[in-house]
Design a protein around this motif. Structure first.
Motif, PDB file in Angstrom:
ATOM      1  N   ASP A   1       0.827  -1.206   0.000  1.00 42.59           N
ATOM      2  CA  ASP A   1       0.000   0.000   0.000  1.00 42.59           C
ATOM      3  C   ASP A   1       0.862   1.257   0.000  1.00 42.59           C
ATOM      4  N   LEU A   2       2.162   1.111   0.327  1.00 40.11           N
ATOM      5  CA  LEU A   2       3.065   2.253   0.406  1.00 40.11           C
ATOM      6  C   LEU A   2       4.145   2.242  -0.664  1.00 40.11           C
ATOM      7  N   PHE A   3       4.544   1.051  -1.128  1.00 39.66           N
ATOM      8  CA  PHE A   3       5.661   0.927  -2.079  1.00 39.66           C
ATOM      9  C   PHE A   3       5.251   0.091  -3.286  1.00 39.66           C
ATOM     10  N   SER A   4       5.913   0.353  -4.419  1.00 42.10           N
ATOM     11  CA  SER A   4       5.608  -0.405  -5.637  1.00 42.10           C
ATOM     12  C   SER A   4       6.856  -0.905  -6.357  1.00 42.10           C
ATOM     13  N   HIS A   5       8.053  -0.539  -5.868  1.00 42.57           N
ATOM     14  CA  HIS A   5       9.303  -0.967  -6.483  1.00 42.57           C
ATOM     15  C   HIS A   5      10.228  -1.478  -5.378  1.00 42.57           C
ATOM     16  N   TYR A   6      10.852  -2.654  -5.605  1.00 44.32           N
ATOM     17  CA  TYR A   6      11.681  -3.261  -4.570  1.00 44.32           C
ATOM     18  C   TYR A   6      12.989  -3.775  -5.152  1.00 44.32           C
ATOM     19  N   GLY A   7      14.093  -3.551  -4.401  1.00 48.06           N
ATOM     20  CA  GLY A   7      15.396  -4.049  -4.806  1.00 48.06           C
ATOM     21  C   GLY A   7      16.092  -4.737  -3.649  1.00 48.06           C
ATOM     22  N   PHE A   8      16.664  -5.910  -3.908  1.00 42.77           N
ATOM     23  CA  PHE A   8      17.371  -6.688  -2.890  1.00 42.77           C
ATOM     24  C   PHE A   8      18.790  -6.907  -3.380  1.00 42.77           C
ATOM     25  N   PHE A   9      19.756  -6.176  -2.798  1.00 42.76           N
ATOM     26  CA  PHE A   9      21.155  -6.255  -3.204  1.00 42.76           C
ATOM     27  C   PHE A   9      21.880  -7.165  -2.219  1.00 42.76           C
TER      28      PHE A   9
END
Length: 392
Positions: free
Chosen positions: A294-302
């Motif tokens: 509901d708050l975020f739409s893009h995710y990255g896991f480095f």
């Protein structure tokens, strides 16, 4: 003299000359760019050997050691007549590395290099040139600004600090609003890591100048949050990182996001918010960000530390955020994983996590940084690959 013999001699001389020049270039040591002003050591050769020196005339034994990609095991140094301990690290990987000396069993920093927060303490750092890579270096392009933002946290009962990157032109366009990336650091580091060790501002500046990335704000807050009154010792065990993430989640929802949106010109809505992090920060991105589509739409896991137990039952994990794969996929625009080819536990975690997601029908992307370990050049490359995907 036979004509063919004469030509052969010329070719042989040219080859020997070229070989000598190559050897001379490889053997030529220069002070590291990361040295303090006017300091000669450490020195780096053309083939990325590192010559170190520490003056300790009364010491009985001195070693040098570093993080992944530099010198994993302690290397014994040799004492000269002037009391200097000398040695050469045989092959250093590209990018930034932590390192230290061990003097008669005591770990000490190199007085010739600046110190950065790593391994939970100020630690010497060295920058190794990355051949044919300048995406992370300052270039003659418009530059953004990294600002220091303090705020008081009622949840922790302490003042907290974030560093906030504002893109080029931010101050010149007072009515323009921007999307935002919340970028998290790893265990043993702090909110300075991404701008100092990671060079994130140079990476974003260069991408934006090349029209490869959308101008955005980047918020880099401290990844450690201890609730007011909690006296449990802070450690970096799996269980403790997971437990502390619950407090950090509350800080993000109730303090970090509201403070940043009040202070900086941010576009509203989940479609304009991204979260990404390295190692422990990748774990927090899963535990905090993915739980809140509901708050975020893009995710990255480095090199994300997404332990097996986090998604032991993917359908019930993260408060059921993944239980409806179709709804999740519609809300999430980017789900991206990256790791260094040589950090095997983290490439495995990325592979295993992606398989669990695929089992639910959730697709993701993967990038592998060639030849790098659990280190900053892996994460610099990850940011360089990830940022162009955001807010398209």
């Amino acid at each position: 003299m036979n004509k063919n013999f004469f030509l052969l001699c010329l070719l042989l001389c040219a080859f020997i000359s070229k070989l000598a020049c190559a050897q001379t270039s490889a053997d030529h040591f220069q002070p590291a760019a990361s040295n303090l002003s006017g300091v000669a050591y450490p020195k780096i050769s053309g083939d990325n050997r590192v010559m170190v020196r520490l003056k300790a005339p009364d010491a009985a034994k001195v070693q040098v050691q570093g993080g992944d990609g530099l010198q994993k095991d302690p290397l014994d140094l040799v004492k000269d007549a002037e009391g200097n301990w000398n040695g050469t690290i045989p092959s250093a990987g590209p990018g930034f590395h932590y390192y230290w000396f061990v003097v008669d069993g005591v770990r000490v920093n190199d007085p010739g290099s600046d110190a950065y927060l790593g391994y939970g303490r100020p630690t010497s750092g060295i920058e190794i040139p990355a051949a044919n890579e300048d995406f992370h270096l300052l270039q003659n392009v418009p530059h953004g600004v990294v600002r220091e933002q303090w705020y008081h946290s009622e949840i922790t009962g302490k003042w907290r600090r974030a560093f906030v990157y504002t893109p080029p032109g931010y101050d010149a366009s007072p009515n323009k609003k921007y999307p935002v990336l919340y970028l998290l650091h790893g265990a043993g580091e702090n909110e300075r890591g991404w701008s100092m060790q990671g060079h994130m501002n140079a990476i974003l500046d260069n991408l934006i100048a090349g029209k490869k990335a959308t101008p955005m704000l980047v918020v880099m807050d401290n990844g450690y949050a201890v609730a007011k009154g909690d006296t449990t010792p802070t450690t970096n065990t799996r269980a403790e990182m997971v437990r502390r993430a619950a407090t950090l989640e509350e800080v993000y929802l109730k303090e970090i996001i509201p403070v940043m949106e009040k202070t900086y010109r941010m576009l509203p809505g989940r479609e304009n918010r991204a979260m990404a992090g390295l190692s422990m920060g990748g774990l927090q991105t899963m535990l905090i960000g993915v739980k809140h589509t509901d708050l975020f739409s893009h995710y990255g896991f480095f090199s994300g530390a997404v332990f097996d137990e986090i998604l032991a039952d993917p359908k019930t994990a993260l408060n059921g955020a993944l239980s409806d794969a179709n709804a999740f996929s519609k809300r999430v625009k980017v789900l991206w994983f990256g790791a260094g080819s040589e950090e095997k536990p983290f490439t495995k975690m990325a592979t295993d996590t992606r398989k669990k997601l695929e089992g639910l029908g959730i697709k993701s992307s993967y990038y592998e940084s060639p030849g790098t370990f659990h280190e900053w050049h892996t994460w610099r490359r990850c940011l360089h690959e990830f940022a162009p995907l955001l807010f398209k």
